[in-house]
Design a protein around this motif. Structure first.
Motif, short mmCIF file in Angstrom:
data_model
loop_
_atom_site.label_atom_id
_atom_site.label_comp_id
_atom_site.label_asym_id
_atom_site.label_seq_id
_atom_site.Cartn_x
_atom_site.Cartn_y
_atom_site.Cartn_z
N PHE B 195 18.05 20.08 -6.92
CA PHE B 195 17.31 20.71 -8.02
C PHE B 195 18.03 20.50 -9.36
CE2 PHE B 195 16.07 23.72 -4.44
CZ PHE B 195 14.88 23.07 -4.20
N ASP B 196 19.37 20.67 -9.31
CA ASP B 196 20.14 20.47 -10.55
C ASP B 196 19.99 19.03 -11.04
OD1 ASP B 196 20.99 23.03 -10.08
OD2 ASP B 196 22.74 22.36 -8.91
N ALA B 197 20.09 18.10 -10.10
CA ALA B 197 19.99 16.68 -10.48
C ALA B 197 18.61 16.39 -11.07
CB ALA B 197 20.26 15.80 -9.26
N LEU B 198 17.58 16.99 -10.48
CA LEU B 198 16.22 16.77 -10.98
C LEU B 198 16.05 17.35 -12.38
CD1 LEU B 198 14.19 17.54 -7.75
CD2 LEU B 198 14.24 15.34 -8.94
N ALA B 199 16.60 18.56 -12.56
CA ALA B 199 16.47 19.21 -13.86
C ALA B 199 17.16 18.37 -14.93
CB ALA B 199 17.08 20.62 -13.79
N GLU B 200 18.33 17.86 -14.57
CA GLU B 200 19.10 17.04 -15.49
C GLU B 200 18.33 15.76 -15.83
OE1 GLU B 200 23.39 15.01 -15.31
OE2 GLU B 200 23.17 16.83 -14.06
N ALA B 201 17.78 15.12 -14.78
CA ALA B 201 17.02 13.89 -15.01
C ALA B 201 15.82 14.16 -15.91
CB ALA B 201 16.55 13.30 -13.68
N ARG B 202 15.22 15.32 -15.68
CA ARG B 202 14.04 15.63 -16.47
C ARG B 202 14.41 15.85 -17.94
NH1 ARG B 202 9.51 20.26 -16.42
NH2 ARG B 202 8.02 18.96 -17.53
N ARG B 203 15.55 16.53 -18.13
CA ARG B 203 16.01 16.70 -19.50
C ARG B 203 16.25 15.34 -20.13
NH1 ARG B 203 18.64 21.20 -17.28
NH2 ARG B 203 20.52 19.98 -16.82
N GLY B 204 16.64 14.36 -19.31
CA GLY B 204 16.81 12.99 -19.81
C GLY B 204 15.50 12.24 -19.89
N GLY B 205 14.36 12.92 -19.63
CA GLY B 205 13.06 12.28 -19.81
C GLY B 205 12.46 11.66 -18.56
N ASP B 206 13.14 11.80 -17.42
CA ASP B 206 12.61 11.21 -16.19
C ASP B 206 12.20 12.31 -15.23
OD1 ASP B 206 12.06 9.91 -13.87
OD2 ASP B 206 13.93 8.73 -13.79
N GLY B 207 10.90 12.49 -15.03
CA GLY B 207 10.40 13.58 -14.17
C GLY B 207 10.21 13.17 -12.74
N SER B 208 10.65 11.98 -12.38
CA SER B 208 10.37 11.52 -11.02
C SER B 208 11.44 11.97 -10.04
CB SER B 208 10.28 9.99 -10.99
OG SER B 208 11.57 9.45 -11.12
N LEU B 209 11.08 12.04 -8.79
CA LEU B 209 12.03 12.36 -7.73
C LEU B 209 13.12 11.30 -7.70
CD1 LEU B 209 12.96 13.86 -5.19
CD2 LEU B 209 11.20 12.66 -3.91
N SER B 210 12.69 10.03 -7.82
CA SER B 210 13.67 8.94 -7.81
C SER B 210 14.73 9.14 -8.89
CB SER B 210 12.99 7.60 -8.03
OG SER B 210 12.32 7.19 -6.89
N GLY B 211 14.30 9.65 -10.06
CA GLY B 211 15.24 9.88 -11.15
C GLY B 211 16.34 10.84 -10.72
N GLY B 212 15.94 11.94 -10.07
CA GLY B 212 16.94 12.91 -9.60
C GLY B 212 17.82 12.32 -8.52
N VAL B 213 17.17 11.62 -7.59
CA VAL B 213 17.93 11.03 -6.49
C VAL B 213 18.92 10.02 -7.03
CG1 VAL B 213 17.75 9.63 -4.40
CG2 VAL B 213 16.11 11.49 -4.79
N ARG B 214 18.50 9.27 -8.06
CA ARG B 214 19.39 8.26 -8.63
C ARG B 214 20.68 8.89 -9.13
NH1 ARG B 214 16.00 5.97 -12.11
NH2 ARG B 214 14.97 4.94 -10.38
N ARG B 215 20.55 10.07 -9.74
CA ARG B 215 21.76 10.75 -10.21
C ARG B 215 22.69 11.09 -9.04
NH1 ARG B 215 21.53 12.64 -15.74
NH2 ARG B 215 19.78 11.38 -16.42
N LEU B 216 22.10 11.57 -7.95
CA LEU B 216 22.93 11.89 -6.78
C LEU B 216 23.56 10.63 -6.21
CD1 LEU B 216 20.74 14.51 -4.87
CD2 LEU B 216 22.69 14.91 -6.39
N VAL B 217 22.81 9.54 -6.24
CA VAL B 217 23.35 8.26 -5.76
C VAL B 217 24.56 7.87 -6.59
CG1 VAL B 217 22.88 5.77 -5.68
CG2 VAL B 217 21.20 7.37 -4.74
N GLU B 218 24.44 8.06 -7.88
CA GLU B 218 25.57 7.70 -8.74
C GLU B 218 26.80 8.54 -8.42
OE1 GLU B 218 23.72 8.21 -12.53
OE2 GLU B 218 22.54 6.35 -12.28
N GLU B 219 26.56 9.79 -8.00
CA GLU B 219 27.69 10.65 -7.62
C GLU B 219 28.14 10.38 -6.18
OE1 GLU B 219 26.45 14.67 -8.25
OE2 GLU B 219 25.68 14.23 -10.25
#
Lengths: 467, 467
Positions: B195-219
């Motif tokens: 949820f945190d990753a998704l919220a962060e991605a959304r703040r960065g303008g990406d509302g997709s699930l992939s966007g949130g997952v990508r952040r977790l992938v990077e971590e």
């Protein structure tokens, strides 16, 4: 089933067993025509054979039998047993046997390098006790002694070896202990350091097993394992021999699985017959076939349609029903049970039922040549077979026994055959057969209804929980 | 059996599931009359229903369905499903659904505090994949993504989300990756930090699930779980819908358990019929009863002893045999299987067989009124029933399927009924029935012989090993 099907299951336990059979056993000989004690027969098996089979039951595959007093007879017997049972039994002679049973244990020391079971060949015991010993072994560093704290049920308490306990540790052992906490059953799980203790005790002038064990007790290296309610008996006298026999016979019934007729009428009879059959070389499968042949004979006589023969047929069928209990009983008494035997027995029972139904229908048709007779016969036939089929299917699908109840008990074979027997006595076997057949179908229907209702109720409860 | 009887077994897994059903799904609608995608019916179940039942199959009891585009229709459907299936389904509305499917996951964050499964309502998948995800969960700290490395079998590879892997770690995720190692199946096991990753991605303008997952992938917090050969399909177009349907239908046969007639003749027919039946409200048990009634009808017509009707009876019996496959197929298609159903089916099959035998015997007896007819009927009857009984008993005793072989396959019901059908065509149903009955008894005897011989051989081998 339990003690009929364990041969493969216990392959994980692979401890060797040492069986002490070196002594003279003079007290028992008085009532035994001078035969060596290990060769004394009890319900078709010698003592030695029973001990060996009890051990095999829990997975033991390596046997050492220490001989002494009757070396030649025992070696012959051991060789014969090994061949017949297809197992490896090594006889080890102990020339020092008169010095005490500790020397007999010492005699196997060259062969044994790890933990082993130690049992006396004159003890009767529930194989489960050995299983308990092996299960208690995991943590390692002690000897385990199976003890019985229910001292009031010990047969010859005066002569028994007693132990004092502190928790699970044995703190003292000896015949003369007072007070004491439990009785030594003579079943051990030992490790090779017992040999050192025995050698040391012997150097101190004590050649007995107890002497060696006492040293280990002093070092705090013996733990007790409670046998709980399991049977064991040290057989030293003719009195204890007949007590053991009585116990083995009364323990025969498959508890819970029997129908009412089987429990009340057939078992008391079959137990007596099994006692006789056990002494013969008849295998359980042969007894199964005998029971089947009795039914076939009954079916043939029913088919004559003559009252006198009908009565004889009724007796034959009831006799078959009694004999049907004997195969399992002999199998349990002589460790001859097998899954094959249980399977063979059950399927042959169905064939026997079919034969009886056909015989009764034919006999009735001779006097009433109408096709309705055969239709009614078909109803009875399918009722008999499918009552059993439906339960088996249930057990396969649900991995549970089907719900019981009085009604369900009435669809059992013992009840069915007894009803036919009574019907034969009053010359109404056909009518009784059709009634019992209809009852069987009713019971099948009821079973489905009961299970269906149970499922509905569970689904409703699930739903309520959700809401 | 496997996917018919799992309801109780999986109680240990109790993860909640989040089902994303907020999107528009416009590509599929073209071939779907404008119905919301989650409500599209496929073989008797809506997409949403199938996903929910797939999850229930592996023990899930807590369901969250995120709605968006078709809120009202979905809520109505979810309520109806919850009532009908007796499970708790909570609809969660996501007013921001046009911003991307990541916002739909965010919408459930107030309800979820631990690990949860995340699935798309437009995916068809083998429930075993969820089981794999949950089994891989134990060590704790990552998100798990089910991936398929067999990319050549992915239907619409261009549109699929790809992943790069380093061992079990996901190192990159996206539609445009090249090269890549596997494809994202859309099945996740997540933890609340998503949820945190998704919220962060959304703040960065990406509302997709992939966007949130990508952040977790990077971590480095996403691990891949291989779906191996298990089926999954992202249904986006009418083409992929019909591919999914085809796959569900061809996966129906109970592999290995079918007789030769069933495999070659009945299954191809029953599959087509099941497809039609699945769309009706008929339950598998109702189909079982229909098959039984067909047999009863056949039995009655056989009993008339008139050639024309005998042919009709033959067709009815063969039809019953085909229909006998449909109950299980519909059960598997619609997750309606139960142990009760399997039990009921098997026992009713035996009753049906009995009825057919009685009918054929009666028909023959009309022309040849001799008691031998009935005796032959009894032989056939018991052969039919006991062939099945003997195998069931074997399975119960040995906890194994009985040894197979060509001979054993001939004693199966599909072969039996087909033989009767052929016999009816040439007006020889009775003769065929008696022959098949005798063959069944032969097979029973052979089965005992084969098992007995096997046991003897094993005992001999044991003995040789000992010597």
């Amino acid at each position: 089933m339990n003690n009929k099907t364990t041969r493969g299951r216990e392959a994980t336990y692979a401890l060797p067993v040492v069986i002490l059979a070196a002594g003279e056993g003079c007290r028992l000989q008085a009532g035994n025509g001078g035969k060596p004690k290990p060769l004394t027969r009890l319900l078709g098996l010698t003592f030695l054979e029973r001990v060996i089979l009890s051990c095999r039951e829990v997975g033991v595959r390596e046997f050492y039998v220490v001989t002494g007093c009757y070396e030649d007879e025992l070696i012959r017997h051991v060789e014969e047993l090994g061949r017949r049972l297809g197992i490896s039994i090594r006889p080890v002679h102990n020339p020092n046997w008169p010095d005490g049973n500790g020397t007999s244990v010492l005699a196997v020391s060259p062969y044994i390098a790890g933990p082993f079971l130690l049992v006396m060949c004159d003890h009767l015991f529930d194989p489960d006790i050995l299983r308990c010993l092996m299960e208690a072994m995991d943590d390692g560093e002690g000897c385990l002694l199976a003890v019985d704290p229910r001292v009031d049920r010990v047969f010859d308490l005066k002569d028994a070896t007693k132990v004092c306990l502190d928790g699970r540790n044995v703190t003292a052992i000896g015949k003369g202990l007072a007070p004491f906490d439990a009785v030594d059953t003579g079943l051990f799980l030992c490790r090779p350091f017992l040999f050192d203790a025995l050698a040391e005790a012997r150097r101190g002038g004590d050649g007995s097993l107890s002497g060696g064990v006492r040293r280990l007790v002093e070092e705090g290296r013996v733990r007790a394992v409670d046998v709980a309610d399991r049977f064991w008996l040290d057989v030293d006298t003719p009195e204890s021999l007949s007590l053991g026999k009585k116990h083995l016979l009364t323990g025969l019934a498959k508890r819970g699985d029997d129908g009412i007729i089987s429990r009340r009428l057939n078992r008391p009879l079959s137990r007596r017959i099994s006692q006789l059959l056990a002494a013969t070389p008849l295998t359980p499968n042969a007894i199964t076939v005998l029971s089947f042949l009795s039914c076939l004979g009954g079916a043939f006589l029913f088919g004559l349609g003559i009252y006198g023969w009908t009565v004889v047929a009724g007796f034959l069928v009831q006799w078959a029903s009694v004999l049907d209990g004997c195969d399992g009983e002999v199998a349990r008494l002589k460790f001859q049970g097998s899954r094959f035997g249980a399977w063979f027995d059950t399927v042959l029972d169905r064939y026997a039922d079919v034969a009886v139904v056909v015989g009764i229908s034919y006999g009735y048709w001779l006097a009433h040549p109408r096709p309705l007779v055969w239709l009614a016969g078909a109803v009875a036939l399918t009722g008999f077979v499918l009552a059993s089929y439906t339960k088996k299917e249930y057990a396969l699908r649900f991995r549970l026994q089907p719900p019981g109840g009085v009604l369900s008990n009435l669809a059992k074979r013992d009840v069915r055959l007894f009803a036919l027997f009574l019907g034969a006595l009053v010359n109404r076997p056909f009518e009784v057969m059709v009634l019992v057949g209809l009852l069987s179908h009713t019971i099948i229907g009821w079973l489905f209804f009961a299970v269906y209702r149970q499922r509905r109720r569970r689904a409703r409860e699930d739903l309520q929980r959700v809401e």
